[in-house]
Scaffold this motif. Sequence first.
Motif, short mmCIF file in Angstrom:
data_model
loop_
_atom_site.label_atom_id
_atom_site.label_comp_id
_atom_site.label_asym_id
_atom_site.label_seq_id
_atom_site.Cartn_x
_atom_site.Cartn_y
_atom_site.Cartn_z
N PRO A 1 -37.75 3.85 -10.07
CA PRO A 1 -37.74 4.82 -8.96
C PRO A 1 -37.66 4.14 -7.60
N GLY A 2 -38.09 2.85 -7.52
CA GLY A 2 -38.07 2.17 -6.22
C GLY A 2 -36.69 1.70 -5.80
N ALA A 3 -35.68 1.79 -6.71
CA ALA A 3 -34.33 1.32 -6.37
C ALA A 3 -33.46 2.52 -5.97
N GLN A 4 -32.32 2.22 -5.36
CA GLN A 4 -31.39 3.29 -5.01
C GLN A 4 -30.19 3.19 -5.96
N VAL A 5 -30.13 4.13 -6.89
CA VAL A 5 -29.08 4.04 -7.93
C VAL A 5 -27.80 4.72 -7.44
N VAL A 6 -26.70 4.03 -7.64
CA VAL A 6 -25.38 4.61 -7.30
C VAL A 6 -24.53 4.54 -8.57
N LYS A 7 -23.93 5.65 -8.92
CA LYS A 7 -23.02 5.66 -10.07
C LYS A 7 -21.63 5.31 -9.55
N ALA A 8 -21.00 4.30 -10.09
CA ALA A 8 -19.65 3.93 -9.61
C ALA A 8 -18.96 3.02 -10.62
N PHE A 9 -17.68 2.84 -10.47
CA PHE A 9 -16.85 1.91 -11.24
C PHE A 9 -16.73 2.25 -12.73
N ASN A 10 -17.41 3.32 -13.19
CA ASN A 10 -17.39 3.56 -14.64
C ASN A 10 -16.03 4.07 -15.12
N THR A 11 -15.19 4.58 -14.19
CA THR A 11 -13.89 5.10 -14.63
C THR A 11 -12.83 4.00 -14.69
N LEU A 12 -13.22 2.77 -14.32
CA LEU A 12 -12.27 1.65 -14.41
C LEU A 12 -12.56 0.87 -15.68
N SER A 13 -11.53 0.30 -16.26
CA SER A 13 -11.76 -0.53 -17.44
C SER A 13 -11.83 -1.99 -17.01
N PHE B 1 -15.76 11.71 -17.28
CA PHE B 1 -14.33 11.47 -16.97
C PHE B 1 -13.64 10.59 -18.01
N PRO B 2 -14.21 9.40 -18.33
CA PRO B 2 -13.48 8.54 -19.27
C PRO B 2 -13.40 9.11 -20.68
N LEU B 3 -14.19 10.15 -20.97
CA LEU B 3 -14.19 10.71 -22.33
C LEU B 3 -13.18 11.84 -22.48
N GLN B 4 -12.57 12.20 -21.35
CA GLN B 4 -11.63 13.32 -21.42
C GLN B 4 -10.35 12.90 -22.14
N LEU B 5 -9.87 13.78 -22.99
CA LEU B 5 -8.64 13.48 -23.73
C LEU B 5 -7.55 14.46 -23.28
N PHE B 6 -6.73 14.04 -22.36
CA PHE B 6 -5.63 14.84 -21.83
C PHE B 6 -6.03 16.30 -21.56
N PRO B 7 -7.03 16.54 -20.70
CA PRO B 7 -7.48 17.93 -20.53
C PRO B 7 -6.39 18.90 -20.05
N GLU B 8 -5.52 18.43 -19.13
CA GLU B 8 -4.49 19.37 -18.61
C GLU B 8 -3.35 19.54 -19.60
N TRP B 9 -3.29 18.68 -20.60
CA TRP B 9 -2.17 18.74 -21.54
C TRP B 9 -2.48 19.59 -22.76
N ARG B 10 -3.77 19.94 -22.90
CA ARG B 10 -4.17 20.62 -24.14
C ARG B 10 -3.42 21.93 -24.34
N LEU B 11 -3.44 22.79 -23.32
CA LEU B 11 -2.80 24.11 -23.47
C LEU B 11 -1.29 23.96 -23.68
N PRO B 12 -0.57 23.19 -22.83
CA PRO B 12 0.87 23.05 -23.06
C PRO B 12 1.20 22.48 -24.44
N LEU B 13 0.40 21.50 -24.91
CA LEU B 13 0.69 20.93 -26.23
C LEU B 13 0.44 21.95 -27.34
N ARG B 14 -0.63 22.75 -27.16
CA ARG B 14 -0.89 23.80 -28.17
C ARG B 14 0.24 24.81 -28.20
N VAL B 15 0.71 25.20 -27.01
CA VAL B 15 1.83 26.15 -26.93
C VAL B 15 3.05 25.55 -27.64
N ALA B 16 3.33 24.27 -27.34
CA ALA B 16 4.51 23.63 -27.93
C ALA B 16 4.39 23.56 -29.45
#
Length: 475
Positions: free
Chosen positions: A133-145, A199-214
């Motif tokens: 609790p005494g530290a200041q935690v910042v979430k960052a860099f996790n979306t980079l490999s 974020f890094p666990l997402q699997l083509f979220p915007e592509w899901r509907l178009p791929l299902r339609v196709a």
Amino acid sequence: MSAEKPKNTSESVLLHPLDTAAAPEPELLCIFGTGDLGRSLGQRLLQSGYRVVYGSRRPTSCGPLPQGTQVMSHAAAAQSASVVFVCVHRENYEFLETLAPQLRGKVLVDVSNNLKKNLYPEANAEYLQRLIPGAQVVKAFNTLSAWALQNGPSDANRQVFLCGNSAEANQAVAKTATKLGFTVLDRGSLSAARELEDFPLQLFPEWRLPLRVAVGLIAALFFYVLIRDVIYAKVELGKDISFRIMVSLANKVFPIVSLIMLSLCYLPGVIAAFLQLYRGTKYKRFPDWLDRWMLCRKQLGLVALGLAFLHVLYTLIIPIRYYVKFRIAASTVLQMKENQTKEFNTVWAWQGDSFYSTGILGFGMFLLLGITSLPSVTNALSWREFNFIQSKLGYLTVFLCTFHTYLYGWNKFLRPSSYKWNTPPAFMLSLVLPTVVMVLKLLLLLPCVDRRLTRIRQGWERTDPKDDSRKSLLA
Ligand code: NAP
């Protein structure tokens, strides 16, 4: 947040003397964990002018680290820097609790990700904040490999998402990320950490509907043409033409689905326009389904372009197919046997050439739409240029591809033999949506309709008669 100079204690190993650097001394940053990400991040920090000290369980046997870095125990490393990157898996965070005194007042950068969504009740960064609790935690860099960090921002993702409860700590991490060449996107307080971890666990979220339609359309149409062509020939004519499944059927299904999906890119736009005309305002939200549909138009278009490309490839191999070569040879031999020469039919020549020409032009325009939807190209265009290509040239593409299909149909529309088992040929089905889109678009282009729509889009509102009567009652 002051950084002390690291002491060269017996438990630390110096890979390269740090004091040789010219004054003023570069900032010293600490990394916990000498694994893949720790090493890549350290390398990158060094290249960007920082000094790096590692905190490790095994300072003397932790494997090769970037030249110029120092490695020591966690406690000693934590004391030496004001910013500590925790490059350790969340499952191993417990050891940090014992370091609470040394980490007090430090900025702790949580770079961790999980294997699955909702694996833990709280975000990793919130857990880390609870441990220290005494530290200041910042979430960052996790979306980079680790790979992206090694290769530099020019060759990979340029964005660093960041969140944390302390503006000062966020700023310190943002400064480092910017110095490393990344664009920082501040997502606010630490409560956004779970979103960043997902974020890094997402699997083509915007592509899901178009791929299902196709996939849905390809499956449905494949069975439709299979029944109408192959099964019909077997049942009614006793002929086995199942070999046509591989090329002929595929080359029927792909262009049909491509044309349907291309019109699905433009249909929501015209529906939205009619909705605005009906409501007399642009300030009412569209229904959710329409919003979602409009948001995946780019992906719908790119899948359609991919299918159109397959259609082109399948068409190019037609002349080398055994079946086609056999048919041409058989027809020539028949003419020789009968001592007859088929007359050149100018109308057919026109129909064939127009059919191919509209197909080539339509595909060329389609490629242009695809290229201009790439972010790097989109960024180089003004809004007007982008709108001109995606809207005006887009409708022209729909027109050319639809006309190409009408030309393919030619005299088949009125020929009774086209309607096997009383069903229309599949290409006729593909004409329904683009024809509807073009008719609706033509209606919207009528000067009186266009004028009204333009006014609505500029902010004009038609007052609702119900509101008027309510107002007069209140008065
Ligand atoms: P890794 O290669 O397994 O390294 C983890 C390091 O943690 C180890 O080298 C070890 O360093 C330390 N460690 C292991 N067990 C420990 C324990 N029980 N107690 C204390 N320290 C321990 O993992 P990584 O790939 O570098 O990932 C590190 C973190 O970065 C993870 O949270 C991961 O989700 C995140 N991340 C990784 C990537 C990536 O591309 N690899 C990308 C984004 C985020 P010492 O032996 O020196 O103590």
